[in-house]
Design a protein around this motif. Structure first.
Motif: not given
Length: 209
Positions: A52, A56, A88, A93, A96-98, A166
């Motif tokens: 995120g 980043d 991850n 990243r 927009n964290n999509r 999250s």
């Protein structure tokens, strides 16, 4: 040269490749790559979706609000996050964290597979739906069905599924059956698995197939 030193060198080589990676469009929008961190001798590896904004900015995984919650979840059963390996599916990243695209996941998968080969965990904890879909090929299975279960994967590795931190931030209730209460059950099972694996014993937990 000891096995640990060899593994450390190999991991540094993978991280160097991640640092220079331009395999997908995420390389054009990132500030920092986020390869992962933790113990390369841990029997358990945690794999989330992607970095995120905080990750980043720092280059470290799970340091934002969700990451701080993950640290607290681990600490609740007396596991230091430096005693496990955390990474991850994608190392940059998504804007927009999509959710990462298939192209992005495929581009990053050789790095993740290399990390798994080097760390050689006995159990991989898949955090959330994106990690679940990477490790478990059954497209019909949902997070609510998969969480808390073990699945067989490559090389005898087991996949254990948990809600992503999250997700827990969006559902703060601690009522019985809530995501947080189920996560408390899951992390206690992970602690039991961790102890058994450290002792060189097989894990015992109801699996998902």
């Amino acid at each position: 040269m000891t096995d640990y030193v060899k593994r450390k060198e190999h991991l540094l080589g993978v991280i160097s490749k991640i640092n220079d990676c331009t395999r997908c469009p995420l390389s054009t929008t990132r500030n920092n790559v986020v390869p992962g961190e933790g113990s390369i001798q841990s029997p358990i590896m945690f794999v989330g979706e992607g970095p995120g904004a905080d990750e980043d900015a720092s280059g470290r995984p799970f340091v934002g609000k969700a990451g701080q919650l993950l640290t607290k979840i681990l600490e609740s059963v007396k596991i230091d996050r430096q005693d496990v390996y955390i990474t991850n599916i994608v190392k940059c990243r998504p804007p927009n964290n999509r959710v990462p695209t298939t192209e992005e996941k495929n581009a990053c998968s050789p790095y993740l597979l290399s990390q798994i080969a080097i760390v050689s965990p006995k159990v991989i904890v898949a955090l959330g739906a994106t990690a679940l879909s990477f490790f478990v090929s059954d497209e019909k299975i949902r997070m609510t069905e998969a969480r808390g279960k073990l699945f067989d994967w490559l090389g005898g590795i087991k996949i254990f599924v948990m809600f992503h931190p999250s997700y827990l931030l969006r559902y703060p209730s601690r009522d019985p059956g809530s995501p947080k209460s189920l996560t408390w059950e899951d992390i206690q099972n992970i602690r039991k698995m961790y102890d058994r694996l450290i002792e060189g014993r097989e894990i015992e937990l109801q699996g998902g197939g």
